[in-house]
Design a protein around this motif. Structure first.
Motif, PDB file in Angstrom:
ATOM      1  N   ARG A 270      76.770  66.098  68.669  1.00 55.55           N
ATOM      2  CA  ARG A 270      77.910  66.097  67.752  1.00 55.55           C
ATOM      3  C   ARG A 270      78.483  64.688  67.620  1.00 55.55           C
ATOM      4  O   ARG A 270      78.523  63.928  68.578  1.00 55.55           O
ATOM      5  CB  ARG A 270      78.981  67.046  68.264  1.00 55.55           C
ATOM      6  CG  ARG A 270      80.099  67.297  67.284  1.00 55.55           C
ATOM      7  CD  ARG A 270      81.084  68.318  67.807  1.00 55.55           C
ATOM      8  NE  ARG A 270      80.466  69.598  68.108  1.00 55.55           N
ATOM      9  CZ  ARG A 270      80.230  70.553  67.218  1.00 55.55           C
ATOM     10  NH1 ARG A 270      80.538  70.354  65.962  1.00 55.55           N
ATOM     11  NH2 ARG A 270      79.687  71.692  67.575  1.00 55.55           N
TER      12      ARG A 270
ATOM     13  N   ASN B 162      81.900  62.545  65.616  1.00 53.68           N
ATOM     14  CA  ASN B 162      83.224  62.734  65.025  1.00 53.68           C
ATOM     15  C   ASN B 162      83.451  61.684  63.945  1.00 53.68           C
ATOM     16  O   ASN B 162      83.296  60.488  64.198  1.00 53.68           O
ATOM     17  CB  ASN B 162      84.297  62.606  66.109  1.00 53.68           C
ATOM     18  CG  ASN B 162      84.084  63.604  67.222  1.00 53.68           C
ATOM     19  OD1 ASN B 162      83.908  64.794  66.982  1.00 53.68           O
ATOM     20  ND2 ASN B 162      84.063  63.132  68.448  1.00 53.68           N
ATOM     21  N   TYR B 163      83.830  62.149  62.773  1.00 56.25           N
ATOM     22  CA  TYR B 163      84.082  61.276  61.633  1.00 56.25           C
ATOM     23  C   TYR B 163      85.332  60.439  61.889  1.00 56.25           C
ATOM     24  O   TYR B 163      86.384  60.976  62.246  1.00 56.25           O
ATOM     25  CB  TYR B 163      84.258  62.135  60.377  1.00 56.25           C
ATOM     26  CG  TYR B 163      84.558  61.359  59.132  1.00 56.25           C
ATOM     27  CD1 TYR B 163      83.558  60.669  58.464  1.00 56.25           C
ATOM     28  CD2 TYR B 163      85.842  61.331  58.605  1.00 56.25           C
ATOM     29  CE1 TYR B 163      83.827  59.962  57.303  1.00 56.25           C
ATOM     30  CE2 TYR B 163      86.121  60.634  57.438  1.00 56.25           C
ATOM     31  CZ  TYR B 163      85.114  59.948  56.798  1.00 56.25           C
ATOM     32  OH  TYR B 163      85.380  59.241  55.652  1.00 56.25           O
TER      33      TYR B 163
ATOM     34  N   SER C 110      80.196  62.086  70.366  1.00 52.02           N
ATOM     35  CA  SER C 110      81.032  62.914  71.242  1.00 52.02           C
ATOM     36  C   SER C 110      80.544  62.857  72.683  1.00 52.02           C
ATOM     37  O   SER C 110      79.464  62.351  72.983  1.00 52.02           O
ATOM     38  CB  SER C 110      81.031  64.363  70.749  1.00 52.02           C
ATOM     39  OG  SER C 110      79.794  64.963  71.042  1.00 52.02           O
TER      40      SER C 110
ATOM     41  N   GLY D 154      79.391  71.332  61.891  1.00 51.67           N
ATOM     42  CA  GLY D 154      80.064  70.049  62.083  1.00 51.67           C
ATOM     43  C   GLY D 154      79.058  68.934  61.862  1.00 51.67           C
ATOM     44  O   GLY D 154      77.908  69.180  61.519  1.00 51.67           O
TER      45      GLY D 154
END
Length: 116
Positions: free
Chosen positions: A2, A4-5, A36, A71
């Protein structure tokens, strides 16, 4: 894995991992994501790394790409002819076919936050 923007890459953005980078070098189609903590601290991409992603680039063989799948997630691309297969960077099982339209961008730069 994952990611994160963080937002679009522009001259006013501030992040510890980007100190010393000339942000005018990148095109307006670039944005930032942060890896992440599920990435861990081993391997070529670790938690806290900041990645510059160009959403206008076409994915080629062996690129790191960002895909929206539950996501934003990071994958390795494996291109065979006109087809792309996306492979998770940590757990090589679970690869799947994709179209270019599924890819949200290609990683063009990696910055390590604390110089590890």
């Amino acid at each position: 894995m994952r990611v994160n923007y963080l937002g679009p890459l522009c001259g006013g953005i501030s992040h510890p991992a980007l100190e010393g980078y000339d942000l005018t070098y990148f095109t307006p189609s670039c944005y930032l994501v942060e890896v992440s903590d599920e990435a861990g601290v081993e391997g070529p991409v670790i938690e806290g790394d900041v990645l510059v992603v160009d959403e206008s680039r076409v994915a080629q063989h062996a690129d790191l790409v960002v895909v929206e799948r539950e996501g934003l997630r990071l994958f390795n691309s494996h291109r065979i002819g006109g087809q792309i297969r996306l492979i998770p960077p940590m757990d090589r099982s679970g690869s799947f076919p994709a179209r270019q339209s599924d890819i949200r961008g290609v990683v063009v730069r990696q910055a390590r936050r604390y110089g590890l």
